[in-house]
Design a protein around this motif. Structure first.
Motif, mmCIF file in Angstrom:
data_model
loop_
_atom_site.group_PDB
_atom_site.id
_atom_site.type_symbol
_atom_site.label_atom_id
_atom_site.label_comp_id
_atom_site.label_asym_id
_atom_site.label_seq_id
_atom_site.Cartn_x
_atom_site.Cartn_y
_atom_site.Cartn_z
ATOM 1 N N LEU A 441 0.823 -1.213 0.000
ATOM 2 C CA LEU A 441 0.000 0.000 0.000
ATOM 3 C C LEU A 441 0.854 1.259 0.000
ATOM 4 O O LEU A 441 0.374 2.346 0.328
ATOM 5 N N GLY A 442 2.123 1.113 -0.350
ATOM 6 C CA GLY A 442 3.012 2.268 -0.406
ATOM 7 C C GLY A 442 3.427 2.785 0.948
ATOM 8 O O GLY A 442 3.730 3.965 1.102
ATOM 9 N N GLY A 443 3.423 1.910 1.947
ATOM 10 C CA GLY A 443 3.790 2.307 3.301
ATOM 11 C C GLY A 443 2.656 2.958 4.061
ATOM 12 O O GLY A 443 2.873 3.518 5.142
ATOM 13 N N THR A 444 1.443 2.889 3.531
ATOM 14 C CA THR A 444 0.291 3.539 4.153
ATOM 15 C C THR A 444 -0.302 2.673 5.262
ATOM 16 O O THR A 444 -0.532 1.485 5.071
ATOM 17 N N ASP A 445 -0.551 3.271 6.398
ATOM 18 C CA ASP A 445 -1.189 2.583 7.529
ATOM 19 C C ASP A 445 -2.681 2.902 7.514
ATOM 20 O O ASP A 445 -3.095 4.023 7.788
ATOM 21 N N ILE A 446 -3.492 1.899 7.160
ATOM 22 C CA ILE A 446 -4.947 2.091 7.156
ATOM 23 C C ILE A 446 -5.608 1.201 8.205
ATOM 24 O O ILE A 446 -6.814 0.929 8.130
ATOM 25 N N SER A 447 -4.840 0.761 9.178
ATOM 26 C CA SER A 447 -5.348 -0.201 10.165
ATOM 27 C C SER A 447 -6.529 0.355 10.947
ATOM 28 O O SER A 447 -7.467 -0.382 11.281
ATOM 29 N N TRP A 448 -6.510 1.657 11.248
ATOM 30 C CA TRP A 448 -7.589 2.232 12.068
ATOM 31 C C TRP A 448 -8.923 2.208 11.328
ATOM 32 O O TRP A 448 -9.974 2.059 11.953
ATOM 33 N N ILE A 449 -8.876 2.328 9.993
ATOM 34 C CA ILE A 449 -10.115 2.252 9.217
ATOM 35 C C ILE A 449 -10.673 0.834 9.272
ATOM 36 O O ILE A 449 -11.877 0.624 9.483
ATOM 37 N N ILE A 450 -9.796 -0.155 9.099
ATOM 38 C CA ILE A 450 -10.197 -1.564 9.189
ATOM 39 C C ILE A 450 -10.739 -1.860 10.584
ATOM 40 O O ILE A 450 -11.745 -2.553 10.759
ATOM 41 N N GLY A 451 -10.063 -1.296 11.603
ATOM 42 C CA GLY A 451 -10.449 -1.551 12.987
ATOM 43 C C GLY A 451 -11.776 -0.962 13.385
ATOM 44 O O GLY A 451 -12.386 -1.399 14.373
ATOM 45 N N LEU A 452 -12.248 0.033 12.656
ATOM 46 C CA LEU A 452 -13.582 0.591 12.913
ATOM 47 C C LEU A 452 -14.664 -0.155 12.144
ATOM 48 O O LEU A 452 -15.712 -0.500 12.694
ATOM 49 N N LEU A 453 -14.412 -0.425 10.885
ATOM 50 C CA LEU A 453 -15.440 -0.999 10.017
ATOM 51 C C LEU A 453 -15.706 -2.473 10.292
ATOM 52 O O LEU A 453 -16.868 -2.885 10.471
ATOM 53 N N VAL A 454 -14.659 -3.296 10.329
ATOM 54 C CA VAL A 454 -14.850 -4.750 10.424
ATOM 55 C C VAL A 454 -15.535 -5.162 11.729
ATOM 56 O O VAL A 454 -16.578 -5.839 11.695
ATOM 57 N N PRO A 455 -15.026 -4.790 12.906
ATOM 58 C CA PRO A 455 -15.713 -5.212 14.132
ATOM 59 C C PRO A 455 -17.085 -4.582 14.301
ATOM 60 O O PRO A 455 -17.988 -5.199 14.869
ATOM 61 N N GLY A 456 -17.279 -3.350 13.797
ATOM 62 C CA GLY A 456 -18.586 -2.722 13.896
ATOM 63 C C GLY A 456 -19.645 -3.504 13.136
ATOM 64 O O GLY A 456 -20.733 -3.791 13.657
#
Length: 478
Positions: A441-456
């Motif tokens: 992903l070009g060094g991009t950290d998108i973990s917080w987006i995944i962490g909001l959407l998936v468990p929600g």
């Protein structure tokens, strides 16, 4: 929202309107003891964010490769996203009359709620320690002594403020807002007269997605990190106050205050270059001048850290009390017990600060990004449950009964939380750990987006498949 009209009777240990020392902890706040205005919520979070740590956080967007123009925009976008999440938690406070983390028992069970709360305590400890480092540097410079002495003196002061509790914290919030406004107006005025900020905005303007998303993550993580204790400071408001107004007062104060601070950090880092790292406090004060002005700016920095560290310490006490009460079924804690817990919390944070004060900036950057992996899934589960599943219809008495409606362990909530933390790992980029998909992903950290959407989403459908007992209305203690 419909509510049970019964309230807990006042007893001799209840907090009256004339007392400054708080006697309640994680127990329900009866309507007769509710007080405060939305303006105090705004000033509390505005003043808390006008501080040196948020300045340093904004500076990281430039230090780690971003330009001034896109860093400012990215940080602002992050404030909106993260501020929305934290303010949705704040709106729960007046409705439930409880501190934030005890409501996790609805989603995790009376015993199961200990899992996220323990992690939250560790994260509070990290925030407190990093804040104590910067405050110690400022206090040391103000008193013309070492930062070590400053750390010790500052820690003792935090103990005294936290013991007083809710009312004194809000009074400090109003004072911190006033001092912070004066200090930041002076600093920005100095910047305008000393430097060409327009040229700084145009110079080296370059958009790169990884750096832009990093700025968003810095702003969002700063706001989301308040989630586990933001309702602690709104729970005394009258329940009749509109949740939307609470949302706007808290979210607006926090987002505006932090954006002002982080923007100053962006400009400072761009101007200072390599001189900023390791000399954050002295460089910021140096922008304003010397002598009496410098002393005032050091005082402003110290006051800002008093607010932030007090919130962390108060939140830590509430979390520890919640953990203990889950097993002991105890809602009240004596003043002596409260004092002991607060001394231990601040003592451990001060010890960490004294040990790690030399490498603050690098450690803080890693910490603030890594903590998102543990904050966001809890936040997603709590918000989805409150606003979409139960719709605020909690049984507050059952929160203290392991054999009651919410049980000891809620497998759906716990499993979703574990999955929420796990699915972030491939997308997480910190010095502690970098996931395998980050490079793609070009060094991009998108973990917080995944962490909001998936468990929600997972939690919402889990509650549809395995429906739980939900009362017809909010059930208050009687």
């Amino acid at each position: 929202m419909a509510q049970n009209s019964a309230h807990s009777p006042l007893d001799s240990n209840s907090q009256s309107s004339s007392k400054f020392i708080e006697t309640r902890s994680i127990d329900y706040i009866p309507e007769a003891e509710r007080h405060g205005r939305l303006w105090s919520q705004f000033t509390l979070w505005f003043g808390t964010n006008l501080q040196i740590t948020s300045i340093v956080t904004g500076a990281l967007a430039v230090i780690l490769g971003g330009d001034v123009f896109w860093s400012l925009i990215g940080l602002f976008v992050g404030q909106i996203f993260g501020g929305t999440v934290m303010a949705l938690h704040a709106a729960q406070g007046p409705q439930l009359g409880l501190p934030q983390m005890i409501s996790s028992r609805v989603q995790f069970g009376v015993f199961g709620a200990v899992i996220p709360i323990v992690l939250v305590c560790i994260l509070y400890l990290g925030f407190s320690a990093t804040g104590i480092v910067l405050a110690g540097q400022s206090l040391g410079s103000l008193l013309n002594t070492s930062s070590t002495v400053g750390i010790v003196v500052f820690s003792l002061f935090i103990i005294g403020v936290t013991i007083f509790g809710y009312r004194v914290i809000h009074v400090l919030g109003r004072f911190a807002s006033l001092i912070g406004i004066i200090a930041f107006i002076y600093l920005y005025t100095s910047l305008v007269f000393k430097y060409d900020l327009a040229a700084l905005l145009e110079a080296n303007r370059h958009f790169t997605l990884p750096n832009f998303l990093l700025a968003i993550s810095l702003g969002a993580s700063w706001q989301i990190a308040y989630g586990p204790y933001v309702a602690d400071y709104s729970r005394y408001l009258p329940s009749a106050i509109s949740p939307l107004k609470t949302f706007l007062a808290v979210g607006g104060g926090s987002a505006i205050g932090s954006q002002i601070s982080m923007s100053l950090g962006v400009f400072a880092a761009a101007l200072a270059g390599d001189q900023f790292v390791g000399h954050e406090v002295n460089f910021i004060v140096g922008l304003g001048g010397t002598g009496i002005i410098a002393s005032f700016l050091y005082l402003s920095i110290i006051l800002g850290k008093v607010m932030a560290t007090t919130l962390n310490t108060y939140g830590s006490f509430m979390s520890i009390a919640t953990i203990l009460s889950g097993f002991k079924r105890q809602q009240r804690f004596s003043p002596v017990a409260r004092f002991i817990y607060i001394v231990l919390i601040v003592g451990v944070a001060a010890a960490v600060a004294l040990t790690g004060q030399g490498a603050f900036l690098k450690l803080f950057k890693s910490f603030i990004l890594f903590l998102l992996a543990f904050f966001t899934p809890w936040s997603a589960i709590n918000l989805v449950d409150y606003y979409f599943v139960t719709k605020g219809r909690y049984d507050l008495v059952a929160l203290s009964d392991p054999n009651g409606r919410y049980g000891r362990w809620n497998i759906a909530g716990i499993s979703t939380y574990v999955v929420g933390v796990t699915v972030q790992m491939p997308f997480l980029a910190t010095s502690f750990y970098t996931g395998p998909l980050v490079e793609k992903l070009g060094g991009t950290d998108i973990s917080w987006i995944i962490g909001l959407l998936v468990p929600g989403v997972m939690y919402y459908f889990a509650c549809k498949i395995w429906p739980k007992s939900i009362p017809d209305k909010l059930m208050l203690p009687s």
